[in-house]
Design an enzyme around this catalytic site. Structure first.
Site, short mmCIF file in Angstrom:
data_model
loop_
_atom_site.label_atom_id
_atom_site.label_comp_id
_atom_site.label_asym_id
_atom_site.label_seq_id
_atom_site.Cartn_x
_atom_site.Cartn_y
_atom_site.Cartn_z
N SER A 141 52.25 32.61 46.89
CA SER A 141 52.66 31.95 48.14
C SER A 141 51.43 31.50 48.90
O SER A 141 50.41 32.21 48.92
CB SER A 141 53.45 32.93 49.01
OG SER A 141 53.63 32.39 50.31
N TYR A 154 55.43 40.44 53.21
CA TYR A 154 55.59 39.37 52.21
C TYR A 154 54.24 38.84 51.75
O TYR A 154 53.95 38.77 50.55
CB TYR A 154 56.43 38.24 52.82
CG TYR A 154 56.60 37.05 51.91
CD1 TYR A 154 57.51 37.08 50.86
CD2 TYR A 154 55.85 35.88 52.10
CE1 TYR A 154 57.67 35.98 50.02
CE2 TYR A 154 56.00 34.79 51.27
CZ TYR A 154 56.92 34.84 50.24
OH TYR A 154 57.07 33.75 49.41
P1 NAD Z 1 65.46 31.15 46.34
O1 NAD Z 1 65.93 32.24 47.23
O2 NAD Z 1 66.06 29.80 46.44
O3 NAD Z 1 65.55 31.62 44.82
C1 NAD Z 1 65.13 32.91 44.45
C2 NAD Z 1 66.02 33.39 43.31
O4 NAD Z 1 65.50 34.66 42.89
C3 NAD Z 1 67.47 33.63 43.73
O5 NAD Z 1 68.34 33.02 42.80
C4 NAD Z 1 67.63 35.15 43.71
O6 NAD Z 1 68.93 35.58 43.32
C5 NAD Z 1 66.58 35.52 42.66
N1 NAD Z 1 66.14 36.91 42.76
C6 NAD Z 1 65.69 37.55 43.86
N2 NAD Z 1 65.37 38.81 43.57
C7 NAD Z 1 65.61 38.98 42.25
C8 NAD Z 1 65.48 40.06 41.35
N3 NAD Z 1 65.02 41.24 41.76
N4 NAD Z 1 65.82 39.88 40.06
C9 NAD Z 1 66.30 38.68 39.63
N5 NAD Z 1 66.45 37.62 40.44
C10 NAD Z 1 66.11 37.77 41.74
O7 NAD Z 1 63.88 31.08 46.61
P2 NAD Z 1 62.75 30.01 46.20
O8 NAD Z 1 62.35 29.31 47.44
O9 NAD Z 1 63.13 29.23 45.02
O10 NAD Z 1 61.56 31.01 45.87
C11 NAD Z 1 61.14 31.30 44.54
C12 NAD Z 1 59.80 32.00 44.60
O11 NAD Z 1 58.85 31.17 45.25
C13 NAD Z 1 59.81 33.31 45.38
O12 NAD Z 1 58.99 34.26 44.72
C14 NAD Z 1 59.21 32.92 46.70
O13 NAD Z 1 58.62 34.00 47.36
C15 NAD Z 1 58.20 31.89 46.28
N6 NAD Z 1 57.79 30.96 47.34
C16 NAD Z 1 58.65 30.01 47.82
C17 NAD Z 1 58.21 29.14 48.81
C18 NAD Z 1 59.08 28.04 49.34
O14 NAD Z 1 58.59 27.27 50.17
N7 NAD Z 1 60.32 27.91 48.92
C19 NAD Z 1 56.92 29.28 49.33
C20 NAD Z 1 56.09 30.26 48.85
C21 NAD Z 1 56.54 31.09 47.85
#
Ligand code: NAD
Length: 246
Positions: A141, A154
């Protein structure tokens, strides 16, 4: 960027960035294990891949549960073969002032965001060592690069992912395995929309005047998983529209 004949595991592939990475890796030729807690989301990703002629199987469960990791990996190996590409993407976010974060909240976020990828990588690397080839892409992140007020649990979990990436890159560099991380910066996903972050407001003040899309992350993931990226390891590959530059 052909991954034909190779199996990729993408955790959290039932939504957002994970789904986009899974779809792109399937386009690149990989058979994809779509691993998510959410059965409906995982099923939708599999249907999208199959509709494009790709190969994917859904695995529903907690990618951070150490016992379940071994069981699920056994099924993946039986269905799709040894795992040569791993995208540690599953994660949860959190927003709370530092002094109010409880031990339970800290443990939950570290378990899912940091310990899960740690254990899953330990379980998968033997497949890569046996093949003399592997690609690990960790989704960290930009909050770990810059710090983020109200996100101490986080951002520190994601900082751990960056440190883990660098260490594993060194440990396995001579064995054909690369390990890199992508710190996304404000990508428009269900996670971001459900957070206190106003995606449109952030987009308006960002250098490119737009939020990132899941496909922006998927493109970087596809490259880092490819043969072409074989001399790249231990890197933090920012995908943030110029929001974080160094
Ligand atoms: P999202 O919530 O849309 O998707 C995350 C998915 O992970 C969901 O389908 C959820 O069910 C699944 N999940 C969560 N915990 C789980 C577990 N223990 N086992 C299996 N599946 C699990 O989120 P996103 O925005 O697509 O984020 C994906 C990754 O990117 C995350 O690690 C998040 O921290 C990171 N991230 C996202 C952003 C952003 O701007 N969206 C920024 C920085 C980091």
């Amino acid at each position: 960027m052909s991954l034909k004949g190779r199996t990729a595991v993408v955790t959290g592939a039932g939504s957002g960035l994970g789904r986009a990475c899974a779809v792109q890796l399937a386009r690149d030729g990989a058979a994809v294990a779509v691993w998510d807690l959410n059965a409906e989301g995982a099923g939708e990703t599999v249907r999208t891949i199959e509709a494009e002629g790709g190969r994917a199987v859904a695995y529903v469960g907690d990618a951070a549960d150490r016992a379940a990791i071994e069981q699920t990996l056994a099924r993946i190996r039986a269905d799709l073969g040894p795992v040569l590409v791993l995208v540690n993407n599953a994660g949860i976010t959190g927003f709370k002032p530092f002094l109010e974060i409880t031990p339970e909240e800290l443990e939950r976020i570290y378990r899912i965001n940091l310990m899960g990828p740690f254990f899953l990588t330990q379980a998968v690397i033997p497949d890569m060592l046996a093949a003399g080839w592997g690609r690990i892409v960790n989704i960290s992140s930009s909050s770990a690069q810059t710090g983020a007020v109200g996100m101490a649990h986080y951002s520190s979990s994601k900082g751990g992912i960056i440190a883990l990436t660098k260490t594993l890159a060194q440990e396995f560099a001579a064995r054909g395995i690369t390990v890199n991380n992508i710190p996304p910066g404000f990508i428009d996903t269900p996670m971001t929309r459900a957070s206190p972050i106003d995606v449109d407001e952030i987009a308006a003040i960002s250098p490119m005047k737009r939020a990132g899309q899941p496909e922006d992350i998927a493109a970087a993931c596809s490259f880092l998983a490819s043969e072409a990226a074989g001399y790249i390891t231990g890197q933090t590959f920012g995908v943030n529209g110029g929001r974080v530059i160094y």
